[in-house]
Design a protein around this motif. Structure first.
Motif, short mmCIF file in Angstrom:
data_model
loop_
_atom_site.label_atom_id
_atom_site.label_comp_id
_atom_site.label_asym_id
_atom_site.label_seq_id
_atom_site.Cartn_x
_atom_site.Cartn_y
_atom_site.Cartn_z
N PHE A 206 -9.85 31.74 26.53
CA PHE A 206 -9.57 31.21 25.20
C PHE A 206 -10.47 31.93 24.18
N CYS A 207 -9.86 32.58 23.22
CA CYS A 207 -10.61 33.40 22.26
C CYS A 207 -10.79 32.69 20.93
N ASP A 208 -12.00 32.72 20.44
CA ASP A 208 -12.32 32.27 19.09
C ASP A 208 -12.54 33.53 18.28
N GLU A 209 -11.46 34.00 17.62
CA GLU A 209 -11.52 35.27 16.90
C GLU A 209 -12.46 35.22 15.70
N THR A 210 -12.59 34.03 15.11
CA THR A 210 -13.45 33.90 13.93
C THR A 210 -14.91 34.18 14.27
N ASN A 211 -15.36 33.60 15.40
CA ASN A 211 -16.77 33.74 15.78
C ASN A 211 -16.98 34.76 16.89
N LYS A 212 -15.92 35.43 17.29
CA LYS A 212 -15.98 36.44 18.35
C LYS A 212 -16.58 35.86 19.64
N VAL B 173 -13.57 45.25 32.20
CA VAL B 173 -13.16 44.46 31.04
C VAL B 173 -12.84 45.44 29.92
N ALA B 174 -11.84 45.10 29.11
CA ALA B 174 -11.47 45.99 28.02
C ALA B 174 -12.67 46.29 27.14
N SER B 175 -12.78 47.53 26.69
CA SER B 175 -13.95 47.95 25.93
C SER B 175 -14.12 47.17 24.64
N GLU B 176 -12.99 46.73 24.05
CA GLU B 176 -13.12 46.00 22.79
C GLU B 176 -13.76 44.63 22.98
N SER B 177 -13.85 44.16 24.23
CA SER B 177 -14.46 42.85 24.48
C SER B 177 -15.97 42.86 24.30
N ALA B 178 -16.55 44.06 24.16
CA ALA B 178 -18.00 44.16 24.02
C ALA B 178 -18.49 43.43 22.79
N GLU B 179 -17.64 43.26 21.78
CA GLU B 179 -18.06 42.58 20.55
C GLU B 179 -18.05 41.07 20.71
N TYR B 180 -17.49 40.56 21.82
CA TYR B 180 -17.43 39.12 22.05
C TYR B 180 -18.62 38.65 22.89
N LEU B 181 -18.95 37.38 22.72
CA LEU B 181 -19.82 36.71 23.69
C LEU B 181 -18.92 35.97 24.66
N ASN B 182 -19.08 36.24 25.93
CA ASN B 182 -18.27 35.60 26.97
C ASN B 182 -19.01 34.38 27.50
N ILE B 183 -18.37 33.23 27.44
CA ILE B 183 -19.03 31.96 27.76
C ILE B 183 -18.27 31.24 28.86
N GLN C 286 -19.90 21.29 16.77
CA GLN C 286 -20.79 20.55 15.88
C GLN C 286 -21.90 21.45 15.35
N ALA C 287 -22.33 22.41 16.17
CA ALA C 287 -23.39 23.33 15.75
C ALA C 287 -22.86 24.43 14.84
N GLY C 288 -21.56 24.48 14.66
CA GLY C 288 -20.97 25.52 13.83
C GLY C 288 -20.91 26.86 14.52
N VAL C 289 -21.06 26.86 15.83
CA VAL C 289 -21.02 28.09 16.61
C VAL C 289 -19.59 28.50 16.93
N ALA C 290 -18.76 27.49 17.25
CA ALA C 290 -17.38 27.75 17.65
C ALA C 290 -16.41 27.01 16.74
N ALA C 291 -15.21 27.58 16.59
CA ALA C 291 -14.16 26.94 15.80
C ALA C 291 -13.49 25.84 16.62
N LYS C 292 -12.93 24.85 15.95
CA LYS C 292 -12.21 23.78 16.64
C LYS C 292 -10.82 24.25 17.04
N GLY C 293 -10.28 23.60 18.07
CA GLY C 293 -8.91 23.87 18.47
C GLY C 293 -8.71 25.14 19.26
N VAL C 294 -9.79 25.70 19.81
CA VAL C 294 -9.65 26.94 20.59
C VAL C 294 -8.95 26.68 21.92
N PHE C 295 -9.26 25.54 22.55
CA PHE C 295 -8.66 25.21 23.84
C PHE C 295 -7.28 24.59 23.65
N ALA C 296 -6.28 25.44 23.52
CA ALA C 296 -4.91 24.96 23.35
C ALA C 296 -4.36 24.45 24.68
N GLU C 297 -3.35 23.59 24.57
CA GLU C 297 -2.72 23.04 25.77
C GLU C 297 -1.77 24.08 26.37
#
Length: 519
Positions: A352-358, A308-318, A335-346
């Motif tokens: 799918f990356c949530d850049e705001t919350n990494k 995996v790309a080294s820069e991905s270390a800052e992300y949580l992979n779910i 709802q918990a404020g953990v993830a941003a809305k609209g990440v799963f685009a059509e």
């Protein structure tokens, strides 16, 4: 000479460095036979963490085994009363549950068999620390059988293994159910639920553990022994790239180990690579009164690059299951404020990356979530308890999300009458759960594995009964079927990779606590 060194593979270079280190500590090389009598391993099945063994028939008719473990062999071949201080470099062969094949494990380790002193324990821990440091940045996690036994003593003997399972999985919801069954007071129940989740930096978590274990004398004694070892290690000039943690989820077989327990992790491996502890009970079971302590470290993962790309270390992979469950979990995260809305685009993207919350989400088949998490491709995931029971994935089952509640059950036609004169024919997509359930009842069965329309099997005479998940039971009723036995409840569980927990605990903890508040 330097040119020859460069030719060696990374694991070979580490092997030579460790052999030199162990020799400096007066450990002597020990070589084992490739084959040994199967009986000695068969008697210690749990010590091998329930691993299958490769066997064959020798020329003299004996059943022989291709070596699955080194510690057992050294203990078996050490005469009663004889002291040993040895190290080894050996290949062992274990069954890989996921691949369904046997794999060769290249490992190095050491053992002390003698009247074990406090100094022996300190030396072994020091060498485990330095061994991990040769591989890379890592953690050495400590626990103690005295702590585990002290907790288990508050429960009925029949629930002992369930208590250990809750500690291993960090399952506070499972512990809540057990404390309620045992009738423990509210304060003690709450303390045990907190203790299950406790892990992290030794110094800070020790203080917390001491308060939570205040009413458990045996556990307190074990904790104090760990504290003394920790303090002694701090006085040594050890590699800074390894960190010491307190974590009661690490455990080896309780029937063999008798005191100090420890495991080692590195960022690169994503799996446990070092197992160790004091195993006086194993010696006792062989009729020997020596004590014993040691560890083994896998070298298979040394030098492997994370794909995996080294820069991905800052992300949580779910990893989330495709379908309604995945959508519901993602909604819970927003709802918990953990993830941003609209990440799963059509679109047809797989990640799918949530850049705001990494955060990086990916959707997979429900039955594959545990595999992604166990192997470290995902840091955390959400999967049904039924899938965990079937796959026996080695992950941390941290949280019950109370979503997708159902039950694993045996169902049959309304006019079914069991015939005990022959094996029961059972159709299911859960062969492991089904086999274990009926073995526990002493009932012989003929398993028929299906992947869909399980309810059809008894209607067409393919099987007598089915084992499947049941939610409302409406489908069963509409097809003249009924539940005749319940096996286990199931719901969505949040799971965590064992190695990831050691290196991303703070981030994961924040996510989980916010999600927990929404439940």
């Amino acid at each position: 000479m330097e040119e020859l060194w460069e030719v060696l593979r990374p694991e070979e270079q580490i092997e030579l460095k460790l052999r030199k280190l162990y020799t400096q500590h007066h450990f002597h090389p020990y070589h084992l036979n490739n084959f040994e009598d199967y009986g000695s391993y068969q008697q210690s099945y749990n010590f091998l963490r329930n691993s299958s063994i490769i066997t064959f028939t020798g020329n003299d008719g004996r059943t022989m085994a291709l070596k699955p473990d080194v510690t057992l062999s050294i203990a078996k071949n050490t005469p009663a009363g004889k002291a040993r201080k040895v190290y080894y470099v050996e290949d062992v062969y274990r069954h890989d549950r996921q691949a369904g094949e046997y794999q060769k494990i290249y490992q190095i380790g050491l053992e002390i068999i003698d009247e074990i002193t406090w100094e022996n324990q300190l030396e072994v821990l020091e060498l485990a620390w330095e061994s991990l440091a040769q591989v890379g940045e890592g953690t050495l996690d400590l626990s103690h059988m005295g702590i585990l036994n002290g907790i288990c003593d508050r429960f009925a003997e029949e629930d002992r293994q369930k208590v250990l399972d809750c500690l291993r999985d960090k399952s506070s919801h499972g512990m809540d159910a057990l404390t309620a069954k045992a009738g423990l007071a509210k304060e003690e129940s709450e303390n045990l639920a907190k203790l299950v989740r406790l892990s992290g930096n030794f110094e800070t978590k020790y203080q917390r553990a001491k308060k939570l274990l205040a009413s458990y004398p045996e556990a307190q004694a074990g904790l104090e022994e760990l504290k003394q070892l920790y303090q002694a290690l701090q006085e040594k000039n050890l590699a800074e790239k390894v960190h010491l943690r307190l974590d009661f989820s690490i455990m080896n077989d309780a029937d063999y180990y008798s005191g100090l327990l420890f495991q080692g992790f590195t960022k690169e491996a994503r799996v446990t690579i070092l197992y160790g502890g004091r195993y006086d009970r194993l010696m006792s079971r062989q009729g020997k009164n020596q004590g014993a302590i040691g560890f083994g470290m896998k070298l298979n993962h040394v030098g492997q690059k994370i794909p995996v790309a080294s820069e991905s270390a800052e992300y949580l992979n779910i990893a989330l299951p495709k379908g309604r469950m995945g959508d519901a979990v993602y909604e819970l995260f927003t709802q918990a404020g953990v993830a941003a809305k609209g990440v799963f685009a059509e679109n047809r993207k797989l990640i799918f990356c949530d850049e705001t919350n990494k955060l990086r989400f990916f959707l997979v088949k429900p039955s594959d979530v545990a595999i992604y998490v166990e192997h470290g491709a995902a840091d955390i995931g959400v999967v049904g308890k039924d899938v965990l029971l079937e796959s026996k994935a080695e992950v941390i089952e941290f949280l019950d999300l109370h979503m997708g509640s159902c039950r694993l059950a045996v169902a049959a036609h309304n006019d079914f009458e069991e015939d005990f004169s022959r094996p029961l024919r059972v159709s299911t997509k859960y062969p492991q759960i089904t086999r274990a359930y009926y073995e526990g009842r002493g009932r012989s069965v003929e398993l028929i594995q299906l992947h869909g329309s399980i309810e059809l099997a008894p209607l067409l005479g393919l099987s007598d009964v089915i084992v499947d998940i049941v939610e409302t039971g409406t489908t069963l009723k509409e097809n003249d079927l009924k539940v005749i036995e319940e096996i286990a409840p199931s719901s969505a569980r949040l799971i965590i990779n064992n190695a990831t927990w050691r290196f991303k605990q703070e981030r994961i903890q924040k996510v989980i606590e916010k999600v927990r508040e929404q439940l």
